[in-house]
Design a protein around this motif. Sequence first.
Motif, PDB file in Angstrom:
ATOM      1  N   ALA A  54      62.923  78.921  30.997  1.00  6.36           N
ATOM      2  CA  ALA A  54      61.906  77.922  31.333  1.00  6.36           C
ATOM      3  C   ALA A  54      62.236  76.564  30.711  1.00  6.36           C
ATOM      4  CB  ALA A  54      60.540  78.404  30.857  1.00  6.36           C
ATOM      5  N   MET A  55      62.612  76.561  29.432  1.00  4.79           N
ATOM      6  CA  MET A  55      62.949  75.289  28.787  1.00  4.79           C
ATOM      7  C   MET A  55      64.161  74.631  29.432  1.00  4.79           C
ATOM      8  SD  MET A  55      62.479  75.081  24.722  1.00  4.79           S
ATOM      9  CE  MET A  55      60.997  75.515  23.841  1.00  4.79           C
ATOM     10  N   VAL A  59      62.341  71.302  30.693  1.00  3.39           N
ATOM     11  CA  VAL A  59      62.457  70.177  29.753  1.00  3.39           C
ATOM     12  C   VAL A  59      63.051  68.957  30.459  1.00  3.39           C
ATOM     13  CG1 VAL A  59      63.733  69.341  27.739  1.00  3.39           C
ATOM     14  CG2 VAL A  59      62.428  71.459  27.595  1.00  3.39           C
ATOM     15  N   PRO A  60      64.149  69.104  31.217  1.00  2.00           N
ATOM     16  CA  PRO A  60      64.635  67.938  31.952  1.00  2.00           C
ATOM     17  C   PRO A  60      63.619  67.383  32.951  1.00  2.00           C
ATOM     18  CG  PRO A  60      66.333  69.619  31.855  1.00  2.00           C
ATOM     19  CD  PRO A  60      65.068  70.254  31.350  1.00  2.00           C
ATOM     20  N   VAL A  61      62.859  68.274  33.596  1.00  3.16           N
ATOM     21  CA  VAL A  61      61.878  67.817  34.584  1.00  3.16           C
ATOM     22  C   VAL A  61      60.752  67.051  33.900  1.00  3.16           C
ATOM     23  CG1 VAL A  61      60.196  68.571  36.309  1.00  3.16           C
ATOM     24  CG2 VAL A  61      62.428  69.676  36.188  1.00  3.16           C
ATOM     25  N   VAL A 117      69.251  72.230  24.708  1.00  3.62           N
ATOM     26  CA  VAL A 117      67.932  71.640  24.931  1.00  3.62           C
ATOM     27  C   VAL A 117      67.680  70.505  23.934  1.00  3.62           C
ATOM     28  CG1 VAL A 117      65.449  72.088  24.944  1.00  3.62           C
ATOM     29  CG2 VAL A 117      67.017  73.766  25.914  1.00  3.62           C
ATOM     30  N   GLY A 118      68.163  70.672  22.694  1.00  3.19           N
ATOM     31  CA  GLY A 118      67.987  69.619  21.702  1.00  3.19           C
ATOM     32  C   GLY A 118      68.693  68.334  22.095  1.00  3.19           C
ATOM     33  N   THR A 185      54.485  78.358  19.196  1.00  2.00           N
ATOM     34  CA  THR A 185      54.606  76.902  19.279  1.00  2.00           C
ATOM     35  C   THR A 185      55.037  76.476  20.671  1.00  2.00           C
ATOM     36  OG1 THR A 185      55.199  76.788  16.926  1.00  2.00           O
ATOM     37  CG2 THR A 185      55.708  74.871  18.272  1.00  2.00           C
ATOM     38  N   THR A 186      55.986  77.195  21.264  1.00  6.30           N
ATOM     39  CA  THR A 186      56.413  76.900  22.634  1.00  6.30           C
ATOM     40  C   THR A 186      55.265  77.073  23.612  1.00  6.30           C
ATOM     41  OG1 THR A 186      58.672  77.623  22.129  1.00  6.30           O
ATOM     42  CG2 THR A 186      58.048  77.507  24.444  1.00  6.30           C
TER      43      THR A 186
END
Length: 452
Positions: A54-55, A59-61, A117-118, A185-186
């Motif tokens: 999912a990330m 995350v880019p979206v 992702v970072g 947290t996510t």
Amino acid sequence: MTVPLRHFLVGLTLLGGALLVGIGLVVDAVPGLGGLVHVHLLLVGWVCVTIMGAMTQFVPVWSGTTLRSRRLASAQLALVVGGLVGFAAALALGRLHWLAGFGAVMLCGFWAFVYNVGRTLATVEEFDVTERRFAVALGFFVVLTVLGVLLAADLGSALLARVGVSHAGVRGAHVTLAVFGAVLTTIYGALYQLGTMFTQTELRGIDHRFRAVEEVGHPVGVVALAAGRLVGAPTLARVGASLILVAALGFAVVLARRLSEMRVERTPMHTRYAVVALALAAWVATAAPAWLRSPTAPEHVLGGPGSAPLLLLGVVGSVILGTLYHVVPFVVWVERYSDRLGFEAVPMVDDLYDDRLAAADGALLFAGTALVVAADLLAGASGTTLGGGARGPALAGTSLVTLGVAVFATNALSVIRRHSPGTLTRVALGRFGARRGLGGDEVDESDGEAST
């Protein structure tokens, strides 16, 4: 688009394995350290693999940027799953000296995910509420995997005793950072975005105060609870536990308020989010007495009796399955129908899955979770793992949850099979199944060119 779908399919497969192992544990049919096999297949195999997928896609979206590397996104899945399968086999077979090696393979996979992702988030100028929580969760992933490898090495060689740290303390810190640090947290970060977007509402009034308390209190509480358990400091752990509980209750109120003000037609996703709010409040009620009394006790790692199934099935499970009821059809819809919009009649995203199957799996999962919670409460009252009359409800509940997951998987896989331009084999295996992507185009896995 195949990257998240591949993660979701693999995650569902590992969830099925975790549930079968759970049934085996109830009837004493799992060899070796079956409890650890069950926990790792559930949390690493299903929850974390799904979060990674999912990330990597969203995350880019959400951030309006480009994924750092598609190659790393594919490599992370192979490393984590390969390491996990070997790790689970070593636990079941009693080959404890294998654990550190397979644990290191998983660590490499998670660190590839964190780096990818970072670096993607690093291109964003200013973080919003979701991005801030994702960045914190990535930090928790780094630390918890290091502790996990240390625990694996200790099982095979008693490493921790030589450095003066207890296995129970490291285990408590590891579980705290995994469940409450990385996973919860996510989930909080995602639901601040999804809960408002899919209800067509906005945070207002007291919601902002609860959010501020959660944003500071939850990560600080996780660090304090983990540190208190690591060094055996009950007062520090109690402070951390209190912060986590207050943050969870505040977030449950915010989510419930978003659902109560919903301006769109209810879908299976909204129903499961309602279960999340209810289960999160119930988890606080069951965990608070145990945590405030003895937060460092190994049996209280996730709370008191009934807390673990409420948190893992009622909260985490409902969030993931509810979100997948939108994400899987959405990803397929974008690839198959988005370019046809305005030129011909196309189905809506929520039309791609079967409503009757969604209602059936929701009922099965709710009933199964309730029975597992009841069995855990009965076992806690009797002072044994599955003592008294707990075995029957536990077996029935785990069987219902397994059946509910099977129904959900059937529904999700039918979306891909009936509507995706690519086959299930292509989606699941990527370039190993075919050289063409989900939309039928050649797969380009060069760094920095992933589509958002």
